[in-house]
Design an enzyme around this catalytic site. Sequence first.
Site, PDB file in Angstrom:
ATOM      1  N   ASP A 118      -3.297  -6.326 -11.277  1.00 41.04           N
ATOM      2  CA  ASP A 118      -4.312  -6.040 -12.280  1.00 41.04           C
ATOM      3  C   ASP A 118      -5.269  -7.233 -12.335  1.00 41.04           C
ATOM      4  O   ASP A 118      -4.962  -8.309 -11.816  1.00 41.04           O
ATOM      5  CB  ASP A 118      -3.625  -5.811 -13.625  1.00 41.04           C
ATOM      6  CG  ASP A 118      -4.627  -5.496 -14.722  1.00 41.04           C
ATOM      7  OD1 ASP A 118      -5.611  -4.805 -14.430  1.00 41.04           O
ATOM      8  OD2 ASP A 118      -4.418  -5.956 -15.849  1.00 41.04           O
ATOM      9  N   LYS A 119      -6.423  -7.042 -12.937  1.00 45.08           N
ATOM     10  CA  LYS A 119      -7.388  -8.145 -13.033  1.00 45.08           C
ATOM     11  C   LYS A 119      -7.344  -8.823 -14.399  1.00 45.08           C
ATOM     12  O   LYS A 119      -6.950  -9.975 -14.533  1.00 45.08           O
ATOM     13  CB  LYS A 119      -8.813  -7.659 -12.756  1.00 45.08           C
ATOM     14  CG  LYS A 119      -9.854  -8.779 -12.788  1.00 45.08           C
ATOM     15  CD  LYS A 119     -11.251  -8.248 -12.805  1.00 45.08           C
ATOM     16  CE  LYS A 119     -11.603  -7.673 -14.167  1.00 45.08           C
ATOM     17  NZ  LYS A 119     -11.711  -8.696 -15.231  1.00 45.08           N
ATOM     18  N   LYS A 165     -28.522  -1.811 -14.986  1.00 44.36           N
ATOM     19  CA  LYS A 165     -27.997  -3.175 -14.851  1.00 44.36           C
ATOM     20  C   LYS A 165     -28.706  -4.156 -15.794  1.00 44.36           C
ATOM     21  O   LYS A 165     -28.912  -5.318 -15.459  1.00 44.36           O
ATOM     22  CB  LYS A 165     -28.117  -3.672 -13.403  1.00 44.36           C
ATOM     23  CG  LYS A 165     -27.285  -2.879 -12.415  1.00 44.36           C
ATOM     24  CD  LYS A 165     -27.339  -3.494 -11.032  1.00 44.36           C
ATOM     25  CE  LYS A 165     -26.486  -2.711 -10.060  1.00 44.36           C
ATOM     26  NZ  LYS A 165     -26.505  -3.284  -8.704  1.00 44.36           N
ATOM     27  N   LYS A 197     -31.840  -8.711 -21.045  1.00 48.74           N
ATOM     28  CA  LYS A 197     -30.900  -9.510 -20.236  1.00 48.74           C
ATOM     29  C   LYS A 197     -30.255  -8.575 -19.215  1.00 48.74           C
ATOM     30  O   LYS A 197     -29.988  -7.399 -19.506  1.00 48.74           O
ATOM     31  CB  LYS A 197     -29.833 -10.171 -21.105  1.00 48.74           C
ATOM     32  CG  LYS A 197     -28.978  -9.186 -21.898  1.00 48.74           C
ATOM     33  CD  LYS A 197     -27.986  -9.893 -22.794  1.00 48.74           C
ATOM     34  CE  LYS A 197     -27.132  -8.896 -23.574  1.00 48.74           C
ATOM     35  NZ  LYS A 197     -26.198  -9.552 -24.486  1.00 48.74           N
ATOM     36  N   THR A 235     -23.412 -14.486 -13.415  1.00 44.94           N
ATOM     37  CA  THR A 235     -24.770 -14.884 -13.776  1.00 44.94           C
ATOM     38  C   THR A 235     -25.539 -13.737 -14.427  1.00 44.94           C
ATOM     39  O   THR A 235     -25.234 -12.552 -14.202  1.00 44.94           O
ATOM     40  CB  THR A 235     -25.533 -15.358 -12.532  1.00 44.94           C
ATOM     41  OG1 THR A 235     -25.548 -14.303 -11.583  1.00 44.94           O
ATOM     42  CG2 THR A 235     -24.866 -16.587 -11.939  1.00 44.94           C
ATOM     43  N   LYS A 290      -3.381   3.820 -10.654  1.00 44.99           N
ATOM     44  CA  LYS A 290      -2.738   2.605 -10.154  1.00 44.99           C
ATOM     45  C   LYS A 290      -1.389   2.934  -9.528  1.00 44.99           C
ATOM     46  O   LYS A 290      -1.059   2.473  -8.427  1.00 44.99           O
ATOM     47  CB  LYS A 290      -2.557   1.595 -11.285  1.00 44.99           C
ATOM     48  CG  LYS A 290      -3.848   0.998 -11.828  1.00 44.99           C
ATOM     49  CD  LYS A 290      -3.537  -0.017 -12.916  1.00 44.99           C
ATOM     50  CE  LYS A 290      -4.820  -0.646 -13.464  1.00 44.99           C
ATOM     51  NZ  LYS A 290      -4.547  -1.652 -14.501  1.00 44.99           N
ATOM     52  N   LYS A 306      31.084 -24.119  13.077  1.00 41.11           N
ATOM     53  CA  LYS A 306      29.937 -23.216  13.175  1.00 41.11           C
ATOM     54  C   LYS A 306      29.064 -23.312  11.927  1.00 41.11           C
ATOM     55  O   LYS A 306      27.824 -23.309  12.016  1.00 41.11           O
ATOM     56  CB  LYS A 306      30.438 -21.783  13.351  1.00 41.11           C
ATOM     57  CG  LYS A 306      29.334 -20.743  13.489  1.00 41.11           C
ATOM     58  CD  LYS A 306      28.574 -20.892  14.786  1.00 41.11           C
ATOM     59  CE  LYS A 306      27.620 -19.732  14.975  1.00 41.11           C
ATOM     60  NZ  LYS A 306      26.855 -19.827  16.240  1.00 41.11           N
ATOM     61  N   TRP A 364      23.201 -23.790  23.285  1.00 40.80           N
ATOM     62  CA  TRP A 364      22.138 -22.825  23.016  1.00 40.80           C
ATOM     63  C   TRP A 364      21.177 -23.348  21.962  1.00 40.80           C
ATOM     64  O   TRP A 364      19.966 -23.144  22.076  1.00 40.80           O
ATOM     65  CB  TRP A 364      22.753 -21.505  22.573  1.00 40.80           C
ATOM     66  CG  TRP A 364      21.738 -20.530  22.055  1.00 40.80           C
ATOM     67  CD1 TRP A 364      21.575 -20.098  20.783  1.00 40.80           C
ATOM     68  CD2 TRP A 364      20.727 -19.871  22.817  1.00 40.80           C
ATOM     69  NE1 TRP A 364      20.536 -19.213  20.687  1.00 40.80           N
ATOM     70  CE2 TRP A 364      19.988 -19.054  21.924  1.00 40.80           C
ATOM     71  CE3 TRP A 364      20.363 -19.898  24.164  1.00 40.80           C
ATOM     72  CZ2 TRP A 364      18.919 -18.276  22.344  1.00 40.80           C
ATOM     73  CZ3 TRP A 364      19.298 -19.115  24.578  1.00 40.80           C
ATOM     74  CH2 TRP A 364      18.591 -18.312  23.668  1.00 40.80           C
TER      75      TRP A 364
END
Length: 1017
Positions: free
Chosen positions: A273-274, A426, A444, A478, A655, A860, A934
């Site tokens: 998830d973010k 936007k 903005k 930004t 998800k 061993k 070996w």
Amino acid sequence: MTDDFLRLVSQANPAASQYQQANNGYPPSQSNNPYNDRSPQLMDPFFDDDDDNIADSAFGNAAPMKSQESNLPLAAAGASPAGHSKVTLGEGVPQGWNFDDDDLQPNSSQPFQGSGHFPGTKPEKPSAIKSLKSRKWKWPWAKEKELAGERVIALNNSAANSDFGNNFVSTSKYNLATFVPKFLFDAQWYLFETTTLGGRAKGFIEDILTFIILYNNLIPISLIVTMEVVKFQQAQFINWDLDMYYAKTDTPALCRTSSLVEELGQIEYVFSDKTGTLTCNEMEFKMCSIAGTAYADVVDESKRESEDGKDGWKTFAQMKTLLESANPFQDMPSTSSASLASEQEQDVVREFLTLLSVCHTVIPEIKNGKMVYQASSPDEAALVSGAELLGYKFTTRKPKSVFIEVWGQQQEYEILNVCEFNSTRKRMSTIVRAPDGKIKLYTKGADTVILERLSKNQPFTEKTLAHLEEYATEGLRTLCIAYRDISEQEYRQWSTIYDQAAQTINGRGDALDSAAELIEKDLFLLGATAIEDKLQDGVPDTIHTLQMAGIKVWVLTGDRQETAINIGMSCRLISESMNLVIINEENAQDTAEFITKRLSAIKNQRSTGELEDLALVIDGKSLGFALEKELSKVFLELAIMCKAVICCRVSPLQKALVVKLVKKNQKAILLAIGDGANDVSMIQAAHVGVGISGVEGLQAARSADVAISQFRFLKKLLLVHGAWSYRRLSKLILYSFYKNIVLYMTQFWYSFFNNFSGQIAYESWTLSLYNVVFTVLPPLVIGMFDQFVSARILDRYPQLYTLGQKNEFFTKTSFWLWILYGFSVILFWGDLKLADGLDSGHWFWGTTLYLAVLLTVLGKAALISDIWTKYTVAAIPGSFIFTMVFLPLYAIVAPAIGFSTEYSGIVPRLWSSAVFYIVIFLVPVFCLARDFAWKYYRRTYMPSSYHIAQELQKYNIPDYRPRQEQFQKAIKKVRATQRMRKNRGFAFSQTENSRQDQAKIIRAYDTSKAHARPSGY
């Protein structure tokens, strides 16, 4: 005496009850001989045909036997017969005849006259035997006549016993094929099963149970218990790791299940998830550019203003000083402002901060005496908080106005219209009436859309763009800020158009966007803002390291595409060198067509040898089409080709469906990590679930297998704890099989020596203590403390993690090689010769063999241990020392108390024998020579990647990669300036394309009233 002896024999043997003595002696006279009147029916099958006409008188009488005691000849026919068979035997054999091929000469010596122990018989002349007139031949394959009745054996009378003797027929009739098996199996006839069906079934069951008991530990049942103990301890190591402890919230890592610790070292896909997982879910106003001047809270020395005072960065404190000097509410000399900044710069700064505090849809609330801003987008709250930090505090929202506090003075701005955000525009615009009565348009948005709507002759555009590129290079989000003044007449004309668009039923959104386009023009650029989405500490480095380790990271978020892309850039999930594959389609057909074409193009490009890193970005609507059955595999094929995948605007169900799609079609181990309740379905769909105990509660942490408090802890959880756990458990399983096979194969080889009778080579309780006491520590210590490389090396070279992804430590080949090595350790069986030439005895050599096996197995363990700690010393040499002390004590005490008698008297013989010490030390060296050779050959001529890493760790060889990283950072900065413009953007309103209208929502609030609630709208 002879009569008494014969009478006793006759009474003891019922078969002699019909025997009539003749002449009171033996052999009977010819007149009473029962065979005289009969022709012999029995014949030797090996008589030649030429012997048919030979007279019987030619054979004569057999030579009498001699007594072994007196060396005197016996009577002609030996002792008197004890009797003959009660049944009729058919044609009898004349007394005195012998059917051997050699001619018999009459006995001319004196008969036995008696001795001190046996008086003998009266001397009589041997009776003549009539010749046999005819004989019947019997072939070897002919069925013999069955004889019934009781059998009497005549002593020293082979002729009378010819019907009953087993060796009557010469062994020459047996060929090699029948003689050899008979010779081999008759040697131990007492070990074989009976001929009856019940006896065979009983013997079979006894044999099965015997060998189950003998070889029950050949498959180590104790391995299950050992693995559970080791896994639990590895989970505890995760819990105790101070590097994964978050002191701020006093939260350690918590491994809720120990059954998945080894899978942490084999992860190939991470689904994350973010918000709250990669980020702190906290936006922070970091920097801004106003009137061509860059401002920041903290300015690096290299960015401070130069000696001429131009192009240097300034702090927020310097901005406050500028504003205080130009405070319109204070009476200041006219020359004071000129000494600090130009009047134009002051006006631009005031308009900039006013826009931040007015142009938004934030609702202010007071909680615990502190102002809290509730916003549909966290970016908006961060901008309003930034304005408050710089002296412009947003305090109250009313349905038609907002109030801000500037240097202690309240100002009211009337909200005339709000043009909302959407992914097409936007940008966001607000038309307000300032306290001085002027109408202003505050806008903005993303730089790409704002720059297109600027008026000509902008004074700050070039400097602002330079600052934007620098902000974006550092991963900041930004935003450009612009405004313009609107006349009353223009506003009234535009307002009419806007109201008509607002009243449109069909296509209302497009009509509002078109109306906004009419007013959003000829803007004046005030500057730009830079917001940090407050990534958690170490997230970029963690994701970059995971990608270097071969782990593909997919981010599944409910945020918008621009937000997700910016976060992907800032957390280094998406690099500047990657090409973005963005899927934003409106229907299933277009989605399928786009995915198919793009996949075909990528395949064609890669077929020519051109390889480039790709990042896939898909929104929730297109993802819903891509997850349909017809298109899911094509979409998955495209996604797998990409180094990073970002799914935007996805629901919790989507998800989980994405995780299940990869889980179903890929043979890989998946990990899902999240922090909220909406991530629970994704966490439970993956193989391994990791929850972050963060701001959004503990639902994800409680549903996950492992709970951590920061995303950066995932790096050590996988690369260190996961890699260690996988390697340790692989060694533990292989070694546990090895140590049991070596011991029980000696018992197996010994079974050939004892003809599989079930005899064991070792004392029973000593055999039981092999897995429980004597060899229990080495696998535990290897499983808990062994490190094939250190944590520092694993962090420095994350490529070593691919060893677990490829499962190189526990393949079928490695397993069977270990088993083969266990079979190849063939120790001796049978017996030992002591120094005096005598045999040592069963328990002597059995105990010697046991200790030789134990030392071989411990040797061993020493060879496969990559790190020696105090626990390793206690486990390997300590186990052998303990055994050498325990066994003599046990061999003395156990027989003394009657517990086990096998070791009775063995201690002084065994522990004082030089042969014993030579064998238990030389045999393990011989057996382990192959392993040592070996290991040397593999490390010298065929080294793996971790072998080289071990050499780097051992000799502490320096790494010169920091120079390369600095060079890569320089390249990254150059590439960033070329790519950032199209990736910059803003986290738009979270309610886009919904039925809610932000303009109506904000007009429903009146925060000037106590406990006010939004009115209906």
